[in-house]
Design an enzyme around this catalytic site. Structure first.
Site, PDB file in Angstrom:
ATOM      1  N   GLY A   1     -24.219   8.058 110.449  1.00  0.00           N
ATOM      2  CA  GLY A   1     -24.557   7.518 109.137  1.00  0.00           C
ATOM      3  C   GLY A   1     -23.608   6.421 108.705  1.00  0.00           C
ATOM      4  O   GLY A   1     -24.031   5.379 108.180  1.00  0.00           O
ATOM      5  N   CYS A   2     -22.340   6.620 108.934  1.00  0.00           N
ATOM      6  CA  CYS A   2     -21.342   5.633 108.529  1.00  0.00           C
ATOM      7  C   CYS A   2     -21.440   4.368 109.373  1.00  0.00           C
ATOM      8  O   CYS A   2     -21.212   3.260 108.880  1.00  0.00           O
ATOM      9  CB  CYS A   2     -19.937   6.227 108.619  1.00  0.00           C
ATOM     10  SG  CYS A   2     -19.670   7.593 107.455  1.00  0.00           S
ATOM     11  N   THR A   3     -21.799   4.534 110.629  1.00  0.00           N
ATOM     12  CA  THR A   3     -21.979   3.376 111.504  1.00  0.00           C
ATOM     13  C   THR A   3     -23.177   2.552 111.053  1.00  0.00           C
ATOM     14  O   THR A   3     -23.108   1.323 110.950  1.00  0.00           O
ATOM     15  CB  THR A   3     -22.165   3.819 112.959  1.00  0.00           C
ATOM     16  OG1 THR A   3     -20.982   4.510 113.396  1.00  0.00           O
ATOM     17  CG2 THR A   3     -22.403   2.621 113.868  1.00  0.00           C
TER      18      THR A   3
ATOM     19  N   ALA B   1     -22.335   0.678 107.856  1.00  0.00           N
ATOM     20  CA  ALA B   1     -21.451  -0.455 108.121  1.00  0.00           C
ATOM     21  C   ALA B   1     -22.226  -1.616 108.741  1.00  0.00           C
ATOM     22  O   ALA B   1     -22.022  -2.779 108.372  1.00  0.00           O
ATOM     23  CB  ALA B   1     -20.313  -0.028 109.040  1.00  0.00           C
TER      24      ALA B   1
ATOM     25  N   LYS C   1     -16.525   9.136 107.114  1.00  0.00           N
ATOM     26  CA  LYS C   1     -15.783   9.121 108.375  1.00  0.00           C
ATOM     27  C   LYS C   1     -16.294   8.031 109.298  1.00  0.00           C
ATOM     28  O   LYS C   1     -17.492   7.984 109.628  1.00  0.00           O
ATOM     29  CB  LYS C   1     -15.881  10.481 109.090  1.00  0.00           C
ATOM     30  CG  LYS C   1     -15.005  10.594 110.335  1.00  0.00           C
ATOM     31  CD  LYS C   1     -14.990  11.997 110.874  1.00  0.00           C
ATOM     32  CE  LYS C   1     -14.160  12.104 112.156  1.00  0.00           C
ATOM     33  NZ  LYS C   1     -12.752  11.681 111.922  1.00  0.00           N
TER      34      LYS C   1
END
Length: 317
Positions: free
Chosen positions: A36-38, A41, A31
């Protein structure tokens, strides 16, 4: 790589075909906007140039959410929306309806060369880069089987299984040919009776071939292939390509495959009922017996490879 067609953060279509011709990193995250995804990325973004700009992030988020995510964090790479997780499911990274954080390296042929499933974010992008760089370097190097292949003569007499001999022919049969005419023909000689018959046709200098457990007669006919302008008989060229494939496959399998020109072609044709041209005989066997070799051949067996300078055989214009 499985076939897919998804939308980018700019609502542009991106398909599996767009991956072909380059090395790519495709990473899947649950998401956009979560911590974590930030972080993931951002770490891939820092290495964007080192990846030659070939990074793609994939998530179930809408294209609108992806656009905001990319703009907010200044991401340089393309983001793809997989709202129904169809691509993720095809790659078997969905469990109980949830996407498992994963990364794939895809090569220019669309093959997945490395995968990470259930990724831990911190430091992951750097690890992927190290593998990405190694894969590219290895692919740019000369094929190890081509480097290893030599015209060895020190053959053991240990029998070679029919399955392995047929695998060599299978590799040869995958060679390209003019209009796909496939002009090559092979007779695999491996029984004692037939080997002794074929030995009668060998030149004296090829005495060492009598120790080979298999000899492959490679033959063709002019009419099996294209006859082109300026007397270009493609049966000879294409059959030679097939033998080249066979040699590389044999080396990969730990076998010696040594083609020779020293034999009586008329006798070979008579002995085995061949109508056409006998292009070469290929001795096949395991390496490692040297006591039967002449002094000259023993020296050649362990001598360094001898090639003229590349500048003598190529011109870039």
């Amino acid at each position: 790589m499985v076939e897919f067609s998804l939308l980018t953060e700019e609502d542009q279509t991106f398909t599996s075909q767009d991956l072909l011709g380059n090395y790519w990193v495709m990473y899947f995250y649950p998401k956009a906007g979560t911590s974590g995804c930030t972080l993931e990325a951002q770490q891939f973004n820092e290495l964007f140039e080192q990846f030659d700009g070939h990074v793609i992030g994939v998530s179930p988020d809408s294209t609108k959410s992806l656009s905001s995510f990319k703009e907010k964090h200044g991401l340089k790479f393309t983001l793809l929306s997989d709202p129904n997780k169809e691509l993720a499911q095809a790659l078997e990274i969905v469990k109980n309806g949830k996407l498992i954080r994963s990364t794939f390296i895809v090569d220019p042929w669309g093959r997945i060369r490395r995968e990470w499933i259930n990724v831990k974010v911190d430091g992951h992008a750097q690890e992927v880069f190290e593998v990405y760089r190694k894969i590219r370097e290895e692919d740019f190097s000369i094929n190890p089987s081509i480097l290893q292949r030599r015209a060895f003569r020190g053959l053991r007499s240990d029998p070679i299984e029919d399955e392995k001999l047929l695998r060599l022919i299978e590799a040869a049969h995958l060679a390209p040919s003019c209009s796909n005419k496939q002009p090559w023909r092979f007779i695999v000689v491996r029984t004692k009776e037939n080997l002794e018959k074929l030995h009668e046709a060998l030149s004296g200098g090829n005495y060492w071939m009598k120790y080979a457990p298999a000899l492959i007669i490679v033959h063709t006919k002019d009419e099996f292939d294209c006859q082109l302008s300026d007397e270009r008989n493609y049966a000879l060229f294409d059959t030679g390509l097939a033998v080249g494939f066979l040699l590389v496959q044999a080396t990969q399998m730990g076998l010696v495959a040594h083609p020779v020109a020293g034999y009586d072609p008329i006798k070979v044709k008579t002995l085995f009922g061949i109508d056409g041209r006998v292009i070469t005989l290929v001795a096949v066997g395991k390496w490692g017996r040297f006591e039967q070799l002449s002094e000259k051949h023993l020296e050649l067996e362990k001598s360094p490879r001898n090639r003229v300078e590349l500048s003598q055989v190529v011109k870039l214009v």
